[in-house]
Enzyme design. Structure first.
Site, PDB file in Angstrom:
ATOM      1  N   ALA A   3       0.832  -1.209   0.000  1.00  0.00           N
ATOM      2  CA  ALA A   3       0.000   0.000   0.000  1.00  0.00           C
ATOM      3  C   ALA A   3       0.863   1.255   0.000  1.00  0.00           C
ATOM      4  O   ALA A   3       1.394   1.660   1.042  1.00  0.00           O
ATOM      5  CB  ALA A   3      -0.942  -0.013   1.210  1.00  0.00           C
ATOM      6  N   GLY A  26       0.129   9.429  -6.493  1.00  0.00           N
ATOM      7  CA  GLY A  26       0.218   8.221  -7.328  1.00  0.00           C
ATOM      8  C   GLY A  26       1.602   8.162  -7.956  1.00  0.00           C
ATOM      9  O   GLY A  26       2.483   7.440  -7.490  1.00  0.00           O
ATOM     10  N   SER A  27       1.824   8.998  -8.981  1.00  0.00           N
ATOM     11  CA  SER A  27       3.148   9.047  -9.617  1.00  0.00           C
ATOM     12  C   SER A  27       4.194   9.643  -8.677  1.00  0.00           C
ATOM     13  O   SER A  27       5.384   9.382  -8.824  1.00  0.00           O
ATOM     14  CB  SER A  27       3.087   9.889 -10.903  1.00  0.00           C
ATOM     15  OG  SER A  27       2.424   9.177 -11.911  1.00  0.00           O
ATOM     16  N   GLU A  73       1.908   0.547 -11.311  1.00  0.00           N
ATOM     17  CA  GLU A  73       3.324   0.355 -10.929  1.00  0.00           C
ATOM     18  C   GLU A  73       4.247   1.328 -11.671  1.00  0.00           C
ATOM     19  O   GLU A  73       5.392   1.004 -11.986  1.00  0.00           O
ATOM     20  CB  GLU A  73       3.753  -1.103 -11.074  1.00  0.00           C
ATOM     21  CG  GLU A  73       3.046  -1.966 -10.036  1.00  0.00           C
ATOM     22  CD  GLU A  73       3.684  -3.303  -9.783  1.00  0.00           C
ATOM     23  OE1 GLU A  73       4.914  -3.411  -9.895  1.00  0.00           O
ATOM     24  OE2 GLU A  73       2.938  -4.233  -9.441  1.00  0.00           O
ATOM     25  N   GLN A  94      -1.183 -10.796 -47.169  1.00  0.00           N
ATOM     26  CA  GLN A  94       0.088 -10.243 -46.692  1.00  0.00           C
ATOM     27  C   GLN A  94      -0.120  -9.225 -45.557  1.00  0.00           C
ATOM     28  O   GLN A  94       0.692  -9.143 -44.633  1.00  0.00           O
ATOM     29  CB  GLN A  94       0.843  -9.587 -47.845  1.00  0.00           C
ATOM     30  CG  GLN A  94       2.303  -9.356 -47.488  1.00  0.00           C
ATOM     31  CD  GLN A  94       3.096  -8.760 -48.626  1.00  0.00           C
ATOM     32  OE1 GLN A  94       2.685  -7.783 -49.240  1.00  0.00           O
ATOM     33  NE2 GLN A  94       4.223  -9.361 -48.931  1.00  0.00           N
TER      34      GLN A  94
HETATM   35  N1  COS Z   1      15.867   1.775  -5.166  1.00  0.00           N
HETATM   36  C1  COS Z   1      16.351   2.267  -3.989  1.00  0.00           C
HETATM   37  N2  COS Z   1      16.331   3.589  -3.689  1.00  0.00           N
HETATM   38  C2  COS Z   1      15.803   4.432  -4.591  1.00  0.00           C
HETATM   39  C3  COS Z   1      15.292   3.983  -5.833  1.00  0.00           C
HETATM   40  C4  COS Z   1      15.340   2.591  -6.095  1.00  0.00           C
HETATM   41  N3  COS Z   1      14.887   2.103  -7.248  1.00  0.00           N
HETATM   42  N4  COS Z   1      14.819   5.041  -6.511  1.00  0.00           N
HETATM   43  C5  COS Z   1      15.053   6.133  -5.759  1.00  0.00           C
HETATM   44  N5  COS Z   1      15.642   5.753  -4.597  1.00  0.00           N
HETATM   45  C6  COS Z   1      16.098   6.633  -3.503  1.00  0.00           C
HETATM   46  C7  COS Z   1      16.966   7.769  -4.065  1.00  0.00           C
HETATM   47  O1  COS Z   1      18.312   7.360  -4.187  1.00  0.00           O
HETATM   48  C8  COS Z   1      16.767   8.850  -3.044  1.00  0.00           C
HETATM   49  O2  COS Z   1      17.609   8.586  -1.958  1.00  0.00           O
HETATM   50  P1  COS Z   1      18.276   9.782  -1.064  1.00  0.00           P
HETATM   51  O3  COS Z   1      17.187  10.318  -0.208  1.00  0.00           O
HETATM   52  O4  COS Z   1      19.349   9.071  -0.258  1.00  0.00           O
HETATM   53  O5  COS Z   1      18.809  10.803  -2.022  1.00  0.00           O
HETATM   54  C9  COS Z   1      15.329   8.662  -2.588  1.00  0.00           C
HETATM   55  O6  COS Z   1      14.981   7.288  -2.917  1.00  0.00           O
HETATM   56  C10 COS Z   1      14.364   9.571  -3.306  1.00  0.00           C
HETATM   57  O7  COS Z   1      14.527   9.339  -4.691  1.00  0.00           O
HETATM   58  P2  COS Z   1      14.181  10.444  -5.788  1.00  0.00           P
HETATM   59  O8  COS Z   1      14.834  11.756  -5.424  1.00  0.00           O
HETATM   60  O9  COS Z   1      14.502   9.873  -7.115  1.00  0.00           O
HETATM   61  O10 COS Z   1      12.590  10.587  -5.575  1.00  0.00           O
HETATM   62  P3  COS Z   1      11.484  11.273  -6.427  1.00  0.00           P
HETATM   63  O11 COS Z   1      10.452  11.767  -5.505  1.00  0.00           O
HETATM   64  O12 COS Z   1      12.095  12.227  -7.413  1.00  0.00           O
HETATM   65  O13 COS Z   1      10.801  10.019  -7.196  1.00  0.00           O
HETATM   66  C11 COS Z   1      10.342   8.434  -8.965  1.00  0.00           C
HETATM   67  C12 COS Z   1      11.370   9.263  -8.143  1.00  0.00           C
HETATM   68  C13 COS Z   1       9.619   9.299  -9.974  1.00  0.00           C
HETATM   69  C14 COS Z   1      11.159   7.373  -9.673  1.00  0.00           C
HETATM   70  C15 COS Z   1       9.343   7.750  -8.020  1.00  0.00           C
HETATM   71  O14 COS Z   1       8.539   8.735  -7.420  1.00  0.00           O
HETATM   72  C16 COS Z   1       8.434   6.758  -8.712  1.00  0.00           C
HETATM   73  O15 COS Z   1       8.832   5.635  -9.034  1.00  0.00           O
HETATM   74  N6  COS Z   1       7.150   7.128  -8.936  1.00  0.00           N
HETATM   75  C17 COS Z   1       6.142   6.199  -9.412  1.00  0.00           C
HETATM   76  C18 COS Z   1       5.523   5.471  -8.281  1.00  0.00           C
HETATM   77  C19 COS Z   1       4.655   4.346  -8.760  1.00  0.00           C
HETATM   78  O16 COS Z   1       5.093   3.468  -9.467  1.00  0.00           O
HETATM   79  N7  COS Z   1       3.388   4.380  -8.350  1.00  0.00           N
HETATM   80  C20 COS Z   1       2.468   3.362  -8.725  1.00  0.00           C
HETATM   81  C21 COS Z   1       1.852   2.806  -7.515  1.00  0.00           C
HETATM   82  S1  COS Z   1       2.543   1.416  -6.903  1.00  0.00           S
HETATM   83  S2  COS Z   1       1.377   0.003  -7.540  1.00  0.00           S
END
Ligand code: COS
Length: 383
Positions: free
Chosen positions: A124, A131-132, A364, A280
């Site tokens: 969760a 969301g994003s 995701e 085709q």
């Molecule tokens: N694995 C481990 N750590 C991670 C990571 C990963 N794949 N991606 C980011 N982190 C860490 C970063 O290194 C950063 O660490 P520090 O605080 O030490 O600097 C921290 O997490 C924050 O990362 P970041 O600055 O990249 O965060 P953002 O808020 O800019 O978010 C994205 C990055 C856009 C990639 C993230 O918000 C995302 O994946 N969004 C989509 C979420 C999603 O899939 N939602 C669907 C619902 S789930 S079913």
């Protein structure tokens, strides 16, 4: 790199294939009609041992890693996407946060139960306005004596009404948010103040349950905290890295099904005095399907192999999710076109596959989020 499957992996794939043909495919129409995956089907899946395919052997699983999980997901999706998603919300992202962030004691306590299905899990993270951008979440966990008090609401939670133990991500430091201000908790669904709310009515994957969960003053002992305080965002992201790979395997399974049905229909349907397959225009569509399927398969299993070898695979898992979901969209679209009017009729399974496929470009992490993850990695670590 050797991508041939070991004897064990082939056995697990065959087991999943056999279960799908005997138990999942025959129930697919009923699941779609009733908007429900029967809990008994999950119990049957548990009896096969497939719920614990990626759980390490020391915690009662088969220890077959991400590759094993992808093989099972691919096979089950061929029979019914909703069943595969229900399975994945437990065996993939449900169990994975615990595997990634759990202490030895937490893993010893919960993972054997996950492996046999006596405890079902869920993940969760999302909220109505997060969301994003999960860093914008509002669900709050505050210290409460020796434990914690949890308040807030999560949305779009797969299996939220079925799960016994939900990994919930909550803000513990408003100033830090994604950078050390979010913590993960294991929340038993029988906790006082845990409520299951609205169930979403969806375009596709209608059998998989997607619900709102709310937490009203849920009290948790500190041993239900997963990982260190402030480590939750990283656990959530690392879990999604795994989830996106298995989602690629879902896309592959659904695309294989659409393609197989298209080949069979093209061979049997006649137009202008000869089979569709002799045209085709149709052959080119089938050729594009076959090529994209090969690319999907190669990406999914190469990235899963990297994950199982302990190599970094975050960029690659985003690539898998991006490419596989978009290729699936093209393949189901061609499948509808090849089937003509029959592809648009709810009497034929192609129409369901088309609807089931659409959300894979959204959940995701949308395609746009995957491009952000890939581009950031390219710019930080190099091409
Ligand atoms: N694995 C481990 N750590 C991670 C990571 C990963 N794949 N991606 C980011 N982190 C860490 C970063 O290194 C950063 O660490 P520090 O605080 O030490 O600097 C921290 O997490 C924050 O990362 P970041 O600055 O990249 O965060 P953002 O808020 O800019 O978010 C994205 C990055 C856009 C990639 C993230 O918000 C995302 O994946 N969004 C989509 C979420 C999603 O899939 N939602 C669907 C619902 S789930 S079913």
């Amino acid at each position: 790199m050797d991508l041939r499957l070991s004897e064990e992996l082939r056995m697990v794939r065959d087991l999943a294939r056999d279960f799908t043909e005997k138990r999942v495919r025959p129930l697919s129409a009923q699941i779609e009609r009733e908007h429900r995956v029967p809990r008994e089907l999950m119990d049957e899946l548990a009896q096969t041992g497939l719920l614990g395919v990626a759980i390490p052997e020391e915690y009662g699983g088969a220890g077959l890693g991400e590759t094993g999980l992808c093989l099972v997901m691919e096979e089950i999706t061929r029979g019914d996407f909703s069943v595969a998603v229900t399975y994945g919300a437990h065996a993939s992202i449900g169990a994975m946060s615990l595997q990634i962030g759990g202490s030895k004691e937490q893993k010893e306590r919960w993972l054997p139960q996950f492996a046999v299905g006596s405890v079902l899990g869920a993940y969760a993270l999302s909220e109505a306005n997060a969301g994003s951008d999960p860093g914008a979440m509002q669900t709050l966990a505050v210290r409460d004596g020796a434990g914690w008090r949890l308040d807030g609401e999560k949305v779009w939670i797969t299996n939220g009404d079925m799960a016994d133990l939900v990994t919930v991500y909550a803000v513990t430091d408003r100033a830090k948010r994604a950078h050390g201000g979010i913590t993960a908790f294991l929340v038993p669904s029988d906790s006082a103040g845990f409520r299951v709310g609205k169930r979403e009515e969806k375009m596709g994957q209608r059998g998989s349950s997607t619900v709102t969960l709310s937490f009203e003053g849920v009290r948790l002992p500190d041993e239900y905290r997963l990982g260190e305080v402030g480590e939750g965002f990283k656990i959530a992201m690392a879990t999604l890295d795994r989830g996106r790979l298995t989602l690629g395997a879902n896309c592959l399974g659904c695309a294989r099904e659409a393609h197989a049905l298209s080949v069979s229909y093209a061979n049997q349907r006649e137009v202008f005095g000869k089979p569709l397959a002799a045209q085709q225009a149709i052959q080119w569509m089938l050729a594009d399907n076959a090529t994209e399927l090969f690319a999907m398969e190669s990406l999914v299993y190469r990235a899963a192999h990297m994950c199982d070898q302990g190599e970094p695979f975050s960029r690659e898992s985003a690539m898998v999710k991006l490419f596989a979901s978009e290729a699936l969209g093209r393949i189901v679209d061609r499948a509808v076109q090849i089937h003509g009017g029959m592809g648009y009729s709810a009497e034929f399974v192609i129409e369901k596959l088309y609807r089931d496929a659409r959300v894979t470009r959204i959940y995701e992490g949308t395609s746009e989020i995957q491009r952000i993850v890939i581009a950031r990695d390219v710019l930080q670590r190099g091409a």
